[in-house]
Design an enzyme around this catalytic site. Structure first.
Site, short mmCIF file in Angstrom:
data_model
loop_
_atom_site.label_atom_id
_atom_site.label_comp_id
_atom_site.label_asym_id
_atom_site.label_seq_id
_atom_site.Cartn_x
_atom_site.Cartn_y
_atom_site.Cartn_z
N ARG A 1 -10.32 -3.12 5.24
CA ARG A 1 -9.63 -3.03 6.60
C ARG A 1 -8.84 -2.05 6.75
NH1 ARG A 1 -6.90 -8.85 7.32
NH2 ARG A 1 -6.22 -8.50 5.06
N ALA B 1 -3.95 -8.08 -3.88
CA ALA B 1 -3.00 -6.88 -3.80
C ALA B 1 -3.47 -5.61 -4.52
CB ALA B 1 -1.65 -7.26 -4.20
N GLY B 2 -4.60 -4.98 -3.86
CA GLY B 2 -5.01 -3.85 -4.56
C GLY B 2 -4.40 -2.65 -4.36
N HIS B 3 -4.66 -1.75 -5.41
CA HIS B 3 -3.94 -0.35 -5.62
C HIS B 3 -4.76 0.58 -6.09
CE1 HIS B 3 -2.23 -2.97 -8.83
NE2 HIS B 3 -2.61 -2.08 -9.65
N THR B 4 -4.39 1.77 -5.77
CA THR B 4 -5.34 2.86 -6.22
C THR B 4 -4.61 3.77 -7.22
OG1 THR B 4 -6.57 2.71 -4.04
CG2 THR B 4 -6.93 4.69 -5.39
N ASP C 1 0.72 -1.19 0.07
CA ASP C 1 -0.10 -0.07 -0.09
C ASP C 1 0.94 1.32 0.01
OD1 ASP C 1 -2.49 -1.45 0.46
OD2 ASP C 1 -1.68 -2.05 2.57
N LYS D 1 0.62 4.63 -8.18
CA LYS D 1 0.64 5.83 -8.64
C LYS D 1 1.94 5.91 -9.52
CE LYS D 1 1.57 10.56 -7.25
NZ LYS D 1 1.33 11.63 -6.23
N ARG E 1 -5.76 0.11 7.87
CA ARG E 1 -4.37 -0.04 8.05
C ARG E 1 -4.01 0.26 9.26
NH1 ARG E 1 -3.75 2.14 2.14
NH2 ARG E 1 -4.86 0.57 0.90
N THR F 1 -6.35 -12.24 2.96
CA THR F 1 -7.64 -11.63 2.26
C THR F 1 -8.74 -12.69 1.93
OG1 THR F 1 -6.78 -11.94 -0.02
CG2 THR F 1 -6.35 -9.90 1.07
N GLY G 1 1.88 2.82 -2.67
CA GLY G 1 1.62 3.73 -3.83
C GLY G 1 2.21 3.17 -5.19
#
Length: 429
Positions: free
Chosen positions: A302, A39-42, A13, A18, A304, A128, A15
């Site tokens: 969840r 493994a999520g990412h924004t 998490d 980005k 962090r 997860t 970044g």
């Protein structure tokens, strides 16, 4: 043209999405070498927020070909749901490709993941529940099902039968669950074959040919260094190798072809799930970082766990990955904090450790030794050079760079793609 690898330098998490998105317009291929939809990412583009899980962040870069590499484990249902979600928002996913050698996550992997966590109780890892660990277990045990198997029903059936022979015994006799029917699993996978076929490639050949032709390949690592099954805070880790070496294995690109190893690191530290975390905050400051930084899991929602920057971890991550550069993110989240502690060493049972303790027991006992830096109150989201930063923010960044032992080549001062200070070019410098 050599390849570039991006690696999380903490517990995920940081970044990475980005960073990949920022570079995506200048690269030809973006490959995800490990992990799955755990493994999520924004990524924020033009004020629009995209939450990606299985897909590489490069899917949002119009000039790049995004590839799910051979080191990934793919949940086909989740894959097409994510594709459909992006298409519904106008994103072009037509260039996406998937390695024929990537392994598949089966419905029974997800069942096993969830019941095992419940069975472990207080000893649970905090997965997860998406079946990633069981899928990697099958891969190592040579019971895995690969993408290419979906196109050969005979091979597919043999592999499903082989995998379920043991798993049904476990599900029924240990977990008191019903057995899984082979035909149901075979039909499940075959239902995706027609849509999957045009996406499948020999990714190793494609990527190495691209490098031979002078193209730029970016490897976008999932998870992070301290979740690596070998180099992380074992056993509270993932089931793959999300370090620079793992990126080479998971993409089929040889290590000598990698020219840049870029670590992505937050200006503070976060962690999801169980496991040791020396600088963790348990007071209102931890809640402040959580809320201000939006520290909630992309996949699970969840909250962090939050703590201060840990230079010991940063030095170790740089060593393990051979980082040439650091990309620091979320500096803006620290705006308004009067004094900012930075962990420079550990106290382990009265003994100072300037580097990562060797044993799991020592790391569990590690207490942070802090140095303190004056904070700043000015808005830094518009800064585009180091000189634009307030003096205290600039001093903080320079101190972290010195303590971490690797040059800081980019600094994120906001969530959007352009809210970045670029100190050194991350591709050509």
């Amino acid at each position: 043209m050599p390849a570039i690898v991006i690696v999380g330098a903490q517990w995920g998490d940081e970044g990475k999405g980005k960073a990949t998105d920022l570079l995506g317009g200048r690269v030809d291929y973006v490959v995800k070498p490990n992990g799955g939809n755990n493994a999520g990412h924004t990524v924020v583009v033009g004020g629009e927020k995209y939450e990606l899980k299985l897909l590489p962040a490069g899917i949002l870069s119009p000039n790049a070909v995004p590839i799910i590499g051979n080191g990934c484990v793919v949940n086909l249902e989740a894959l097409f749901q994510e594709i459909d979600g992006l298409q519904a928002r106008g994103a072009d996913t037509s260039k996406l490709r998937v390695s024929a050698n990537a392994h598949l996550v089966a419905p029974y992997h997800q069942v096993l993941d969830k019941v095992t966590e419940r069975f472990l109780g207080k000893r649970a890892i905090g997965t997860t529940g998406r079946g990633i660990g069981p899928a990697y277990m099958d891969k190592v045990a040579r019971l895995g099902i690969r993408v290419q198997d979906v196109f050969d029903e005979s091979i597919l059936r043999q592999k499903v039968e082989g995998s379920l022979h043991q798993k049904n015994e476990v599900l029924v006799k240990i977990y008191n669950r019903r057995s899984v029917v082979v035909d149901e699993i075979v039909e499940y996978f075959l239902s995706f074959a027609e849509r999957l076929r045009p996406l499948v490639i020999d990714s190793t050949l494609v990527l190495n040919t691209a490098l031979d032709e002078g193209k730029v390949v970016l490897m976008e690592g999932g998870q992070a260094t301290f979740l690596d099954v070998d180099h992380g805070t074992y056993p509270f880790v993932t089931s793959s190798n999300p370090t620079a070496g793992g990126a080479s294995v998971g993409s089929g690109i040889g290590p000598t072809r990698i020219s840049r190893s870029i670590g992505i690191i937050k200006a503070y530290t976060t962690r999801v799930g169980a496991g040791p975390f020396p600088t963790e905050l348990f007071d209102e400051m931890g809640v402040y970082l959580q809320k201000t930084g939006g520290e909630f899991g992309v996949n699970t929602g969840r909250p962090r766990r939050c703590g201060w920057y840990d230079a010991v971890l940063a030095r170790h991550a740089s060593r393990v990955n051979g980082f040439t550069d650091y990309f620091v993110t979320k500096l803006d989240v620290l705006t308004g904090i009067e004094q900012i502690p930075v962990c420079v060493a550990y106290d382990v049972d009265g003994v100072r450790h300037d580097e990562m303790p060797m044993t799991q027991t020592e790391f569990h006992h590690a207490k942070p030794i802090f140095e303190y830096f004056d904070g700043w109150t000015e808005d830094i989201t518009g800064a585009r050079t180091l000189a634009d930063l307030p003096e205290n923010a600039r001093n903080y960044v320079l101190a972290l760079e010195k303590l971490s032992g690797t040059r800081f080549s980019a600094i994120g001062v906001g969530p959007d793609r352009d809210q970045t200070i670029v100190v050194n070019d991350l591709i050509n410098d």
